[in-house]
Motif scaffolding. Structure first.
Motif, PDB file in Angstrom:
ATOM      1  N   LEU A   1       0.834  -1.200   0.000  1.00  0.00           N
ATOM      2  CA  LEU A   1       0.000   0.000   0.000  1.00  0.00           C
ATOM      3  C   LEU A   1       0.870   1.251   0.000  1.00  0.00           C
ATOM      4  CD1 LEU A   1      -3.013  -0.648   2.376  1.00  0.00           C
ATOM      5  CD2 LEU A   1      -3.059   0.211   0.038  1.00  0.00           C
TER       6      LEU A   1
ATOM      7  N   SER B   1       2.474   1.689  -3.306  1.00  0.00           N
ATOM      8  CA  SER B   1       1.550   2.190  -4.321  1.00  0.00           C
ATOM      9  C   SER B   1       1.324   3.689  -4.136  1.00  0.00           C
ATOM     10  CB  SER B   1       0.221   1.442  -4.254  1.00  0.00           C
ATOM     11  OG  SER B   1      -0.569   1.947  -3.192  1.00  0.00           O
ATOM     12  N   PHE B   2       1.267   4.073  -2.867  1.00  0.00           N
ATOM     13  CA  PHE B   2       1.036   5.495  -2.620  1.00  0.00           C
ATOM     14  C   PHE B   2       2.227   6.331  -3.053  1.00  0.00           C
ATOM     15  CE2 PHE B   2       0.966   9.318  -0.034  1.00  0.00           C
ATOM     16  CZ  PHE B   2      -0.326   9.756  -0.292  1.00  0.00           C
TER      17      PHE B   2
ATOM     18  N   TYR C   1      -6.320   8.375  -7.577  1.00  0.00           N
ATOM     19  CA  TYR C   1      -5.698   7.341  -6.749  1.00  0.00           C
ATOM     20  C   TYR C   1      -6.700   6.223  -6.474  1.00  0.00           C
ATOM     21  CZ  TYR C   1      -3.070   5.117  -2.992  1.00  0.00           C
ATOM     22  OH  TYR C   1      -2.414   4.217  -2.209  1.00  0.00           O
TER      23      TYR C   1
ATOM     24  N   TYR D   1      -7.095   4.141  -9.368  1.00  0.00           N
ATOM     25  CA  TYR D   1      -5.890   3.354  -9.563  1.00  0.00           C
ATOM     26  C   TYR D   1      -5.887   2.149  -8.624  1.00  0.00           C
ATOM     27  CZ  TYR D   1      -0.911   2.297  -9.157  1.00  0.00           C
ATOM     28  OH  TYR D   1       0.293   1.671  -9.099  1.00  0.00           O
ATOM     29  N   MET D   2      -6.225   2.410  -7.349  1.00  0.00           N
ATOM     30  CA  MET D   2      -6.220   1.332  -6.369  1.00  0.00           C
ATOM     31  C   MET D   2      -7.279   0.284  -6.713  1.00  0.00           C
ATOM     32  SD  MET D   2      -3.791   1.687  -4.384  1.00  0.00           S
ATOM     33  CE  MET D   2      -4.217   0.331  -3.295  1.00  0.00           C
TER      34      MET D   2
ATOM     35  N   LEU E   1      -5.890  -1.766  -9.275  1.00  0.00           N
ATOM     36  CA  LEU E   1      -4.851  -2.637  -8.731  1.00  0.00           C
ATOM     37  C   LEU E   1      -5.444  -3.895  -8.126  1.00  0.00           C
ATOM     38  CD1 LEU E   1      -2.070  -0.757  -6.776  1.00  0.00           C
ATOM     39  CD2 LEU E   1      -1.984  -1.961  -8.945  1.00  0.00           C
TER      40      LEU E   1
END
Ligand SMILES: Nc1ncnc2c1ncn2[C@@H]1O[C@H](COP(=O)(O)OP(=O)(O)OP(=O)(O)O)[C@@H](O)[C@H]1O
Ligand SMILES: Nc1ncnc2c1ncn2[C@@H]1O[C@H](COP(=O)(O)OP(=O)(O)OP(=O)(O)O)[C@@H](O)[C@H]1O
Ligand SMILES: [Mg+2]
Ligand SMILES: [Mg+2]
Lengths: 500, 307, 305, 329, 351
Positions: free
Chosen positions: C17, C20-21, C64, C67-68, C71
């Motif tokens: 996490l 990814s951030f 974001y 995007y998450m 993912l």
């Protein structure tokens, strides 16, 4: 998956080459192709590969004249409509014949899908009307003088409509099919693209090569080493430092050709910048010794110029070509007149590694300008940052840029002086140029249009919104076993490459 | 206990006064004892000297372009021009002068980024190790995250985004390197926290911050110094690698990595362009590592067991 | 063991996490890639149109979040440059990089283990100095410089190996040496210090007091113990290895992840950057996990159920 | 008893090269050990006890070196034999156990593996025989469930158990001499008592000579037949255990005895030896003990005494007695 | 030197009272469930002003943990600590601070107990700095006085710890502990790391200081001789519990708990003449782990006299004689009395 093939084409290629009967052609490129979507890239080296797999409706010949390629006959019906008829017997690599349907599919896609990178160059086309299997009409929104320029480049590479509709785009992208002399065999990204001759090519099967391999070798010295050891037959973009080495090495030599790319300084004419004053701009032009740049920094790899529209382009002005202004006294005079007797300080943005010897050129320019009292602060930028700087209009006094013209139509070059386009970026405005630009845009009379463009070039050469420096050369290292003269458009068209 | 309960104090105090100034003397003595340490130390002193006095030492302006004198070989070779001891580059600039000036940026980037990394790493390591529990858990996950992205990759993306300049380079290298310090400092803190002198202070009710500053920090500094010397070395090399990828220090600022990477196209034709900056890097890194090894031997309490 | 693995895998979640951030923030700050995608003479209008079409004009949180969400479904977005999904592109390249990394590691191990042990047993002799000096030298040479020099010497001058590309074992040798040298240098130093420490342990003395030959003392009693830290260190080198591959691959035009990544960074093809960083991070984490597992197997002191 | 001398150490000098130059850690030590006898070497930390024992084992490594003196084991001088011959003796004829049972076993190999290593090596037997023999040894030293222990790793055993394993290992080849370097210092009293008891039992059973190194006078009194007191790398007193405790001569020995809290007698104030043990860097000239000696004279400061026999089997290194003798003779 | 406590003193409230003190650590054994490690498992004792209580026991029996609980280095799990008449749980923050100053500790390892990067004056001065408002030079003067008191040369003040020998370091640690004139000092094995000849110096110093500053000591050790030398009363711990507590003479002359008996008899005595005649009990086996404490009496697994009852019932610490408490179902003396001398002979493991 590739290990078996790999060994035979690259490592041991050197030995085979010396035997003289190796029918594999290996070409080393600086970067990989981007995609097989011919409409969605704007990358010259990608097109250089596509050129062998796809045919365009029109194509430039050796004299840079536009000639029909897939088109058999054509006729201008009115200001916005051209009727064309395809050659008979053209087949795609999968065996399908080429029809008007395919043309309509291809051209309307690139003209209407605004997410495609080539869209801006084809949005002028309104539609394609099918007349019969081989005949169709291309309709533009407005009179379009450079339509044939457009149709002689990547956007008009013909796509197989049925194949794509049946199998989908993803399939096409990994198994591309065109009408060109070579067909796709494999693509290992960042490594190689392999093509083989197409048996049913409408102009007859290419017999010269059994296989064509485009290898991707980004590092200059490695590419040159491959050429020297016979690993590849052609190495593009050989840096000047290695020209002698390639020439002196037995079995290899340099082939040079003037490109269609001009390197220039784009000056900022915005109020408040010293370069807003035309005399300062002229002074800069006079202070830079283009000849010395071409000779020393480029080792002869450039031709000084005062216009961007080079030979072979529509609207080329020979008076402004292969000549340059250089006069330090005059430059100082102009600066004094403009109120800068002691010079001034300016910022020069420059990309690095994008153009031939770009960093060296920039540093030399800074040195030259220092001689007339202009202190140049160079800011080198990595390409993406450089682009960003331009997009955000954060450019300062000047930046170095190289501009090509894949249309070979001078109208595109001089359009860079259009005030509206560069508001907030250069803020250059010349009313005379504006008028000429508007007049030429829809002028369907080629002679008149040519005059207009040439006139703009002359005005610009005096008003110096951009300091034109030189036209760069294409420097290709070639193994002596083959016959290859790099063309001006930087394509690598295999049918023109022969064994000796 | 074993033989390491040996100590230098003399019971009668005959030599007690001498001891005080001995600290420095004994350090230098131990330096001289180690051949590689001395060698490293000398190199570093010389490089520092060169960096500080670059304007006095450089025979030419490092950025002065001279189209007529391009690619001259070193003066001591055939065809070399006197006055250009290490030859000239593709723009006719004096390589010696460029290397002399380049030492400044290379050292600046190397040292500042390590200091920055050290500050971040030590702080996080101390807090994480001392307070433990969930703070530790969170901070260590952060460390893991950074550790799993290769330094050069992080730097590459970061520099591509923010553009390469000396300050961004220092920041990015600092930000990529702090994890090593955080881990080591945390580990040390964990063990020092349980040492009896810290427990003594805690039992006295000394405030946590004071314990950290007075009792823990001074005792982790030595491991910081040891790894930081190595880190300076790797940073100098990393800067060179970034230059190779076009994201190092940008001209006209001169750095060794920049000169080396600019010269790489000339390795086959004009070898001196890339060889001398390469040598400068190699020798300096060699010196730093040797000095670091010596420092480790001196500062590492484990190797101090026998006095 | 299973529980241990599970626990460690759970720990990865926050790590991933955070990664990814970090990556997404960098990419976000990196700004608009659209200008790069269009020709040099594209107009502002063209740029804005494409930006909106790609959803790049939305606020950070929204992007974001999207995007998450992607993912979680294994979707790293599309590469702007290649116009296809990013993840397959990255995965397609992985084998080449792994091949190179493994070969480099092999070379590093082949060099470092004997040299490390040798210089530890000959501690403080001139032989030791030579070995450690050599190791330092290997560490001090920038990768790309070494690579180009190797090509000039072994390919151009001697003609022993092909210059570049991937294919036969011959193709692998020079890049693996280039990449392996730095690692070998680092590992030699680490093995040496680990061995020096272990050779001074009580149980080594015990083994000697039993009359065992020095060779066996070193190889049975000391080496296996020194392997434990070495395994961990080897795993930690994964990150260095992949980092070094960026450069080595460019020099030898090795068609691996490194080249893809550099191209992607240069063209701001952020989906690829994100996917590669992610995959590399997972790779590094997995290697460390593997090291932990090996560590556990090698060291009976650590219990697992 | 008319037993044979197993070990005779004569004028042993072992030096270490350090920052302070060559430092003598063992500086002229001589003593003898007879068959079945227990000789204790007692002394404070750093007095050279371990270095003496390692010198005998031939395990002194650079920067240390046995410079002078001889070590006669039965008829062979250990300082003169080559590595291979030494290895044959080590673990076979001479065995050693160390102070730290926790670290003296390799954590990565099973007890059995380490135990049979020596058996296989010196008795040239195969694995199966070695196993049987190993388990037998474990039982012999009083380890319960020996088969299980044989296959387990050291970390599962307690300190006392590990020390038993070490003893089993040392005795597995029936050595003539067992060197035990502080075998119980790291253990609790109750465990220490077990181990000492075990050593006593084994030495009487096998007639093994023991060289016992310790700094605990209690252990000495418990175990030893003869005692060597070491100070700063030298023997300062050498006699049998009863004489030593009833009639100590050297001021250092006396000091040591007086500073040990008595257990069963009513206490009086403990006397202590002033100052601290010298380090290589602060080694005094003359008698090494003189800065701490309450009886030190001028002579002690300038001149080093020699170890002299003051009565049968009682040697002392002190000017106090040398003088007396000088007066007498 | 010290005699048994006078009756008067006994009447006063003790300086320290510990009731049912417990400390359980959570330990995870590998990756299995977490377990409780009962380091200290309900101990009771009191301590009068001016006396010295020795705590002995084998490694891991909870001696240091007890000490750490008393100086608040560890949070107790359960129980009460009443110091100077006040329950420590009920103190305000300020009172807590004061009470911290009143209890100090001397540590075992003279090497790790002093910050290697601090000068001696700063080490000894730290308590003063933390707890008083003294000025710098006042602190310095005070530190010098303390150095005199523990027998350190004033000129050593600006040195660093590594320049001292173990004994000298221990003196520095002692000076630090007495700096605030605490009422209670906990000495956790203060001499076990020292050379034999130095141990006596330190023990003597402690006794001297106790007189001079009227200190109360808790003296933790596993070496019986030193404890005997310095203590007035001694508590014997086994696996987190006190199994016997009484005056030292009583303990050595008439130990009642079998563990104490074996402990006393296991000490090697520096007297070769009695070695063959001495009576001793050598215990079998090792001390069990504090995680899996045996049921009933925790000593039963090693106790030569264990019976069925010991397995089922945990004995309480009961005062069998005045000032002599034992936790055993079959206290030694009782057995002896009931079954006579022969029995004792029979169960002694050796001789
Ligand atoms: N490897 C070494 N290098 C340098 N000096 C050494 C080495 N080994 C031992 N010495 C020195 O030799 C002297 C004697 O050490 P030794 O270990 O024999 O003492 P010891 O009597 O066994 O003490 P302890 O009771 O602590 O075990 C010490 O001064 C020690 O510093
Ligand atoms: N912080 C801690 N976490 C977990 N267990 C601990 C902790 N501190 C101590 N213990 C355990 O508590 C038990 C008692 O420890 P303690 O240090 O009190 O023993 P001790 O009697 O002082 O032993 P020693 O004589 O070895 O100093 C031991 O088993 C120890 O492992
Ligand atoms: Mg010893
Ligand atoms: Mg303790």
């Amino acid at each position: 998956a590739c290990s078996g093939d790999g060994s035979s084409d690259s490592g041991s290629a050197g030995n085979k080459n010396s035997e003289g009967d190796n029918r594999t052609l290996t070409i080393a490129m600086g970067s990989d192709i981007v995609s097989f979507d011919i409409h969605n890239h704007n990358n010259t080296s990608t097109e250089a590969v596509h050129d062998n797999m796809f045919n365009y409706l029109f194509k430039r010949d050796d004299n840079n004249e536009i000639q029909p390629e897939l088109v058999d006959t054509f006729e201008q019906l009115d200001d916005v409509t051209v009727q064309m008829k395809l050659k008979e017997g053209v087949k795609f690599h999968n065996g399908d014949p080429l029809t008007s349907e395919d043309v309509k599919f291809t051209l309307e896609r690139v003209a209407t899908d605004d997410t495609l990178k080539e869209f801006p160059n084809y949005k002028q086309i309104k539609q394609v009307d099918i007349v019969d299997d081989l005949t169709f009409n291309v309709v533009t929104h407005a009179p379009e003088p450079s339509l044939f320029h457009r149709l002689s480049r990547l956007g008009s590479g013909m796509l197989p409509k049925n194949y794509i509709e049946e199998n989908g785009w993803d399939h096409f992208l990994s198994n591309p099919v065109g009408t060109g002399p070579y067909k796709f065999k494999e693509w290992i990204r960042d490594d190689r693209i392999v093509l083989v001759p197409f048996e049913d090519y409408f102009e007859g099967k290419e017999e010269e090569w059994d296989e064509v391999v485009f290898r991707v070798i980004p590092e200059n010295s490695t590419r040159v080493s491959e050429l020297l050891t016979g690993g590849v037959d052609i190495a593009v973009n050989v840096p000047p430092s290695d020209w002698d080495r390639v020439d002196k090495n037995e079995g290899t030599s340099m082939k040079k050709q003037t490109s269609n790319r001009t390197i220039m300084l784009i000056l900022r004419a915005t109020e408040g910048y010293p370069t807003a004053d035309v005399r300062v701009r002229q002074a800069i032009d006079y202070a830079i010794d283009d000849g010395s740049l071409a000779e020393h920094a480029l080792k002869g790899g450039g031709i000084p110029t005062r216009t961007r529209v080079g030979p072979g382009n529509f609207g080329h002005n020979p008076d402004l070509y292969d000549t340059y202004n250089f006069d330090l006294e005059k430059a100082k005079e102009l600066l004094t007149e403009a109120g800068y007797p002691d010079g001034f300080e300016m910022t020069l943005h420059s990309p690095k590694g994008r153009y031939l010897q770009d960093a060296e050129v920039t540093e030399m320019i800074a040195g030259m300008l220092a001689q007339v009292g202009i202190k140049v602060n160079i800011e080198f930028m990595e390409w993406s940052n450089f682009v960003e700087m331009r997009t955000a209009k954060k450019n300062k006094d000047a930046y170095l840029l190289g501009l090509g013209n894949s249309m070979f139509d001078g109208a595109y070059s001089v359009d860079w002086y259009r005030a509206e386009r560069f508001e907030g970026e250069t803020d250059y405005k010349n009313d005379e140029i504006e008028e000429l630009l508007n007049a030429s845009a829809t002028n369907m009379n080629p002679e008149e249009r040519e005059k207009q463009i040439q006139q703009i070039e002359e005005i610009a050469a005096e008003d110096v919104p951009h300091v034109q420096l030189y036209q760069e050369t294409i420097n290709t290292g070639v193994n002596d076993r083959i016959e290859f003269n790099p063309p001006q458009d930087e394509m690598i068209y295999v049918p023109k490459i022969k064994r000796k | 206990m074993s033989a390491n309960i040996q100590h230098t104090a003399d019971p009668i105090g005959i030599k007690s006064e001498k001891k005080k100034r001995n600290a420095f003397v004994s350090l230098s003595k131990s330096l001289l004892k180690s051949k590689t340490g001395t060698f490293g130390f000398l190199i570093i002193i010389i490089v520092f000297f060169i960096a500080v006095f670059a304007p006095l030492l450089a025979p030419h302006d490092p950025n002065a372009i001279n189209p007529v004198k391009m690619l001259q070989p070193p003066s001591w070779l055939d065809g070399g021009e006197s006055g250009y001891f290490l030859g000239t580059d593709n723009l006719g600039r004096d390589i010696l002068s460029r290397i002399i000036y380049g030492s400044r940026v290379s050292l600046l980037v190397g040292i500042s980024s390590v200091i920055l990394a050290g500050i971040i790493g030590i702080l996080i390591g101390l807090v994480s190790g001392y307070y433990g529990k969930w703070i530790d858990a969170i901070l260590m996950r952060l460390v893991d995250s950074f550790l799993s992205i290769p330094n050069i990759l992080f730097a590459l993306v970061f520099l591509a985004v923010f553009g390469p300049s000396v300050p961004t380079l220092i920041i990015v290298l600092g930000v990529t390197n702090w994890t090593a310090y955080a881990r080591i400092v945390r580990g040390e803190t964990l063990s020092i926290k349980e040492r009896e002198y810290v427990r003594a202070a805690r039992s006295l009710g000394v405030k946590n911050v004071k314990i950290i500053v007075r009792h823990i920090l001074p005792n982790v500094i030595s491991s910081f110094i040891v790894i930081s010397t190595l880190s300076v070395a790797t940073t100098i090399i990393l800067e060179a690698s970034l230059s190779f990828l076009g994201l190092g220090v940008q001209p006209p600022t001169v750095s060794w990595g920049g000169i080396l990477s600019d010269g790489r196209d000339y390795l086959a034709t004009s070898w001196w362009l890339a060889t001398f900056p390469g040598l400068a890097i190699t020798i300096t890194v060699l010196g730093i590592i040797f000095l670091g090894d010596w420092l480790r031997d001196v500062l590492d309490p484990r190797s101090q067991s026998r006095s | 063991m299973l529980k241990f693995l599970l626990k460690r895998l759970l720990e990865f979640i926050p790590v991933l996490l955070i990664i990814s951030f970090i990556v997404f923030s960098l990419v976000f700050v990196a700004g608009n890639p659209v200008a790069l995608m269009l020709p040099e003479d594209a107009s502002q209008e063209d740029i804005e149109r494409l930006t909106a079409a790609l959803g790049l004009d939305q606020p950070f949180i929204v992007q974001y979040g999207k995007y998450m969400l992607g993912l979680l479904q294994g979707d790293f977005g599309n590469s702007f440059r290649y116009n296809t999904e990013a993840l397959p592109l990255v995965l397609e390249r992985l084998p080449a990089t792994l091949e190179l990394a493994a070969a480099a590691m092999l070379i590093a191990i082949i060099i470092s283990i004997p040299f490390g042990i040798w210089s530890a047993t000959k501690k403080n002799t001139s032989m030791d100095l030579l070995a450690t000096g050599g190791a330092v030298l290997g560490k001090a040479m920038p990768n790309f410089w070494l690579g180009i020099m190797l090509i000039l010497l072994f390919s151009v001058t001697l003609g022993w190996f092909p210059v570049s590309g991937r294919g036969t074992v011959a193709h692998l040798i020079l890049p693996a040496i280039t990449l392996g040298t730095g690692i070998a240098a680092e590992m030699t130093r680490l093995i040496r210090s680990s061995m020096v420490e272990i050779l001074s342990q009580d149980y080594v003395r015990t083994a000697k007091s039993k009359g065992i030959r020095d060779f066996f003392v070193v190889y049975k009693h000391a080496f296996r113990n020194s392997l434990i830290p070495v395994v961990t260190i080897t795993a930690l080198q994964t990150s260095t290895l992949v980092g070094g591959a960026l450069i080595t691959e460019t020099v030898f035009s090795w068609p691996g992840l490194g080249q893809l990544l550099i191209q992607a960074v240069n063209t701001r093809d952020m989906a690829i950057v994100q996917a590669s960083v992610f995959i590399i991070a997972i790779l590094v984490i997995l290697m460390n996990l593997l090291a932990d597992v090996i560590y556990r197997i090698l060291d009976p002191r650590i219990k697992y159920s | 008893m008319n037993t044979e001398t197993i070990l005779k150490v004569d004028n042993l000098h072992t030096y270490f090269k350090t920052e302070h130059g060559k430092v003598p850690s063992v500086n002229g030590v001589s003593f003898e050990v007879k068959e079945g006898e227990t000789l204790a070497i007692v002394g404070e930390s750093g007095s050279g006890k371990s270095v003496t024992s390692l010198s005998i084992m031939g395990l002194i490594e650079a920067p240390g070196k046995v410079e002078k003196g001889s070590i006669l084991f039965e008829k062979t001088d250990l300082t003169k034999i080559d590595k291979k011959a030494y290895r044959k003796l080590r673990g076979n004829e001479i065995a050693m156990i160390f102070q730290e049972p926790l670290t003296s076993l390799n954590p990565l190999f099973t007890i059995g593996n380490q135990l049979s290593e020596a058996i296989k090596l010196h008795q040239k037997v195969d694995k199966r025989v070695a196993r049987v023999k190993g388990i037998e040894m474990l039982k012999h030293v009083g380890i319960p469930r020996a088969e299980k222990v044989f296959d387990s790793y050291p970390h599962v055993l307690s300190g006392g158990m590990r020390q038993r394993v070490m003893i089993a290992m040392a005795l597995s080849c029936n050595p003539k001499l067992l060197i035990a370097d502080e075998p119980t210092t790291a253990l609790d009293v109750t465990i220490q008592a077990q181990i000492l008891e075990l050593m006593k039992k084994l030495s009487t059973e096998n007639n093994t000579a023991i060289l016992l190194i310790t700094h605990d006078l209690g252990v000495v009194a418990e175990m030893a037949d003869k005692v060597v007191v070491m100070y700063a790398g030298q023997v300062v007193e050498h006699t049998d255990v009863f004489t030593l405790f009833s009639n100590p001569k050297h001021p250092y020995t006396k000091g040591l005895l007086d500073s040990t809290p008595k257990f069963h007698e009513a206490e009086e104030e403990l006397s202590s030896i002033r100052g601290t043990v010298p380090t290589p860097a602060t080694m005094p000239v003359g008698c090494k003990f003189h800065p701490r000696c309450p009886f030190a004279t001028e002579q002690c400061i300038v001149q080093e005494p020699v170890l002299e026999e003051i009565s049968d089997d009682h040697q002392v290194r002190c000017w106090l007695y040398a003088e007396k003798e000088a007066v007498v003779s | 030197m010290k005699d048994n406590l006078s009756v008067q003193e006994m009447d006063k409230r003790p300086l320290l009272e510990v009731q049912n003190l417990k400390k359980h650590f959570e330990v995870s054994d590998g990756f299995r469930k977490k377990k409780l490690l009962k380091a200290v498992d309900g101990i009771n004792f009191y301590l009068n002003e001016g006396e010295t209580l020795g705590i002995v026991g084998e490694s891991g029996c909870g001696k240091s943990t007890t000490g750490n609980l008393l100086i608040h280095l560890l949070e107790k799990t359960d129980g009460k600590i009443i110091f100077n008449g006040k329950d420590l749980d009920q103190l305000t923050k300020e009172e807590m601070r004061k009470s911290r100053a009143d209890i100090q500790m001397i540590f075992q390892d003279p090497f790790s107990s002093l910050n290697p990067r601090m000068r001696v004056v700063d080490i000894i001065g730290e308590p003063l700095k933390t707890h008083t408002k003294m000025k710098k030079n006042e602190i310095r003067e005070k530190v010098y006085q303390l150095m005199d008191a523990v027998g350190l040369d004033r000129s050593y003040g600006s040195r660093y710890p590594h320049e001292f020998s173990g004994g000298q370091r221990q003196r520095i640690g002692i000076a630090r502990a007495i700096a605030l004139r605490p009422k209670l000092i906990i000495c956790d094995e203060p001499v076990s790391a020292l050379d034999v000849s130095i141990q006596a110096q330190i023990l003597n110093l402690l006794i001297k200081l106790q007189k001079e500053f009227s200190l109360t000591f808790i003296f933790i050790a596993h070496g019986l001789p030193a404890v005997k030398y310095i203590s007035d009363r001694i508590a014997v711990m086994y696996l987190g519990k006190i199994v016997e507590i009484t005056t030292k003479n009583q303990l050595f002359n008439q130990p009642m708990h079998p563990y104490t008996v074996s402990l006393v008899s296991a000490v090697p005595l520096p007297d070769p003449f009695i070695r063959d005649t001495r009576e001793r009990i050598i215990l079998e086996g090792d001390i069990p782990s504090n995680v899996d404490i045996p049921s009933g009496c925790r000593f039963r697994t090693r106790c030569p006299y264990a019976q069925e009852r010991c397995k089922l019932e945990e004995p309480d610490l009961v005062e069998l004689e005045k000032g002599h408490s034992v936790a055993c179902h079959f206290p030694f003396r009782t057995i002896q009395n009931k079954k006579g001398e022969d029995e004792l002979e029979g169960i002694s493991a050796s001789k």
